[in-house]
Design an enzyme around this catalytic site. Sequence first.
Site, PDB file in Angstrom:
ATOM      1  N   ASP A  39    -111.476  11.925  57.386  1.00 38.69           N
ATOM      2  CA  ASP A  39    -112.143  12.143  56.098  1.00 38.69           C
ATOM      3  C   ASP A  39    -113.652  12.268  56.262  1.00 38.69           C
ATOM      4  O   ASP A  39    -114.206  11.964  57.313  1.00 38.69           O
ATOM      5  CB  ASP A  39    -111.848  10.954  55.168  1.00 38.69           C
ATOM      6  N   LYS A  61    -112.736  15.879  51.326  1.00 41.02           N
ATOM      7  CA  LYS A  61    -112.569  16.582  50.044  1.00 41.02           C
ATOM      8  C   LYS A  61    -113.903  16.736  49.333  1.00 41.02           C
ATOM      9  O   LYS A  61    -114.713  15.817  49.325  1.00 41.02           O
ATOM     10  CB  LYS A  61    -111.642  15.770  49.133  1.00 41.02           C
ATOM     11  N   ASP A  94    -111.087   0.859  54.416  1.00 40.24           N
ATOM     12  CA  ASP A  94    -109.665   0.534  54.538  1.00 40.24           C
ATOM     13  C   ASP A  94    -108.873   1.641  53.845  1.00 40.24           C
ATOM     14  O   ASP A  94    -109.206   2.029  52.716  1.00 40.24           O
ATOM     15  CB  ASP A  94    -109.361  -0.816  53.869  1.00 40.24           C
ATOM     16  N   THR A 122    -113.288  -2.793  54.720  1.00 45.90           N
ATOM     17  CA  THR A 122    -113.643  -1.984  53.533  1.00 45.90           C
ATOM     18  C   THR A 122    -115.143  -2.041  53.237  1.00 45.90           C
ATOM     19  O   THR A 122    -115.777  -3.097  53.365  1.00 45.90           O
ATOM     20  CB  THR A 122    -112.826  -2.427  52.301  1.00 45.90           C
ATOM     21  N   MET A 172    -117.595   4.831  44.428  1.00 46.22           N
ATOM     22  CA  MET A 172    -117.615   6.178  43.829  1.00 46.22           C
ATOM     23  C   MET A 172    -118.307   6.152  42.461  1.00 46.22           C
ATOM     24  O   MET A 172    -117.907   6.871  41.540  1.00 46.22           O
ATOM     25  CB  MET A 172    -116.190   6.747  43.690  1.00 46.22           C
ATOM     26  N   GLY A 201    -124.275   2.608  53.922  1.00 45.37           N
ATOM     27  CA  GLY A 201    -124.197   1.289  54.545  1.00 45.37           C
ATOM     28  C   GLY A 201    -123.620   1.341  55.945  1.00 45.37           C
ATOM     29  O   GLY A 201    -122.802   2.207  56.261  1.00 45.37           O
TER      30      GLY A 201
HETATM   31  C1  LIG Z   1    -112.886   7.240  48.250  1.00 42.17           C
HETATM   32  S1  LIG Z   1    -113.746   5.717  48.321  1.00 42.17           S
HETATM   33  C2  LIG Z   1    -113.025   5.095  49.782  1.00 42.17           C
HETATM   34  C3  LIG Z   1    -113.290   3.641  50.039  1.00 42.17           C
HETATM   35  C4  LIG Z   1    -112.800   3.199  51.404  1.00 42.17           C
HETATM   36  N1  LIG Z   1    -111.383   3.350  51.523  1.00 42.17           N
HETATM   37  C5  LIG Z   1    -113.208   1.765  51.714  1.00 42.17           C
HETATM   38  O1  LIG Z   1    -112.359   0.878  51.829  1.00 42.17           O
HETATM   39  O2  LIG Z   1    -114.414   1.552  51.890  1.00 42.17           O
HETATM   40  C6  LIG Z   1    -115.335   6.254  48.834  1.00 42.17           C
HETATM   41  C7  LIG Z   1    -116.459   5.359  48.315  1.00 42.17           C
HETATM   42  O3  LIG Z   1    -116.591   4.200  49.145  1.00 42.17           O
HETATM   43  C8  LIG Z   1    -117.941   3.818  49.213  1.00 42.17           C
HETATM   44  N2  LIG Z   1    -118.385   3.868  50.623  1.00 42.17           N
HETATM   45  C9  LIG Z   1    -117.588   4.059  51.680  1.00 42.17           C
HETATM   46  N3  LIG Z   1    -118.282   3.940  52.838  1.00 42.17           N
HETATM   47  C10 LIG Z   1    -119.559   3.674  52.482  1.00 42.17           C
HETATM   48  C11 LIG Z   1    -120.754   3.414  53.206  1.00 42.17           C
HETATM   49  N4  LIG Z   1    -120.786   3.428  54.542  1.00 42.17           N
HETATM   50  N5  LIG Z   1    -121.881   3.147  52.522  1.00 42.17           N
HETATM   51  C12 LIG Z   1    -121.880   3.119  51.174  1.00 42.17           C
HETATM   52  N6  LIG Z   1    -120.778   3.358  50.431  1.00 42.17           N
HETATM   53  C13 LIG Z   1    -119.626   3.614  51.074  1.00 42.17           C
HETATM   54  C14 LIG Z   1    -118.730   4.769  48.312  1.00 42.17           C
HETATM   55  O4  LIG Z   1    -118.769   4.191  47.023  1.00 42.17           O
HETATM   56  C15 LIG Z   1    -117.836   5.989  48.327  1.00 42.17           C
HETATM   57  O5  LIG Z   1    -118.063   6.815  47.201  1.00 42.17           O
END
Ligand SMILES: C[S@@+](CC[C@H](N)C(=O)[O-])C[C@H]1O[C@@H](n2cnc3c(N)ncnc32)[C@H](O)[C@@H]1O
Length: 256
Positions: A39, A61, A94, A122, A172, A201
Site C-alpha cells: 500500500d 489507492k 496493522d 498501528t 484519515m 510519524g
Molecule cells: C487507511 S488508514 C490505515 C491505518 C493503518 N492500518 C494503521 O494501523 O496504522 C490510513 C491512516 O492512518 C494514519 N497513518 C498511518 N501511518 C501513519 C504515519 N506514519 N504517520 C501519520 N499517520 C499515519 C493516517 O491517519 C492515515 O490517513
Amino acid sequence: MTSVRIGTVYLIGAGPGDPDLLTVRAARVLGRCDVVLYDRLVSSGVLALAKPDAELIFVGKHEGQQEPVQSKIFSLILDRALSGKTVARLKGGDPLVFGRGAEEWALAVERGIPVEFIPGVTSAISVPGLAGIPLTHREISQSFTVITGHCSQGLQQDWSRYARIDTLVVLMGVKNRAFIAQALIEAGRDAHQPVAFIEHGATPAQRVVISDLQSVARGHVDVGNPAVFVIGEVVGLREKLAAISDSKNLTEELFV
Ligand SMILES: C[S@@+](CC[C@H](N)C(=O)[O-])C[C@H]1O[C@@H](n2cnc3c(N)ncnc32)[C@H](O)[C@@H]1O
C-alpha cells in the site's frame, strides 16, 4: 496429472514507517515471499527487506478509485496464490485497523487459500507515542477511542458518542478536520481542549502540530496527509515527555 500447490498469503502489518518497528516475524516472512502487494503508506525501508527477486506490486489507492483498485487487489491475491506463489499482502500499520485486511483474508479463505495474519504496530497508538503523547495516563485519561475521519457515507453520525471519550484518535481525518472539530464542539467537547496532528510519524519527515479544537474548527490549522489527529488532555504531556527525546521527534508548530 500434476496439481499446482497453492501458495500461502501472509497478511502483514508494515507498522508506521520505520522498518525497525516491524515485528521479527514480519521481517522474516517478507524476506522469503515471492510476491509483495503493498500500500501507499508502506515505506521504502520496509520494502527493502523483501527477497531481491520478489515481484513488488504497488496497489495504493487514490481517493475516488478505491473500489476498482480493491478488485484488482483481490484478483492479484487469487492469481498469484493459486499459481503457487507465496504472497505478502503488506499494509501500513496493522492490517486490521481501517485497512480492509479482514475482507482480503475472507476472500482468500473462501477460495481455500491458507492465510497467516502477522499483526503490525498501528499508527493509531505508536505515532502519538513517538511524539511524546501517550493515549492513556493514570491521572488524565482512562480510555481512548480510534475513529475514521473519512467515511464513504459521509460523516453524519452521533458525535455525542465521542464528545466524552477521554482521548479521541482520528485516522484519515486531515481533510475533514474542521468538520470533525466543529461537530465535537457542538456535541459538548471542550473547544479549548488541546489537539495534535502528527504528520509522517515514525519517518524522518515527522512533523507535530499542536493546537486546540476551536482553532481546528475555524480552519486555522495547516496540516497534510498522512497524519494522526489526537484530541484530549494527554496532548499536554508532550511538552514534558518529548523535551529531551531524540531531536527527530521534536519538529513542532503551534497554532492556537
Ligand atoms: C487507511 S488508514 C490505515 C491505518 C493503518 N492500518 C494503521 O494501523 O496504522 C490510513 C491512516 O492512518 C494514519 N497513518 C498511518 N501511518 C501513519 C504515519 N506514519 N504517520 C501519520 N499517520 C499515519 C493516517 O491517519 C492515515 O490517513
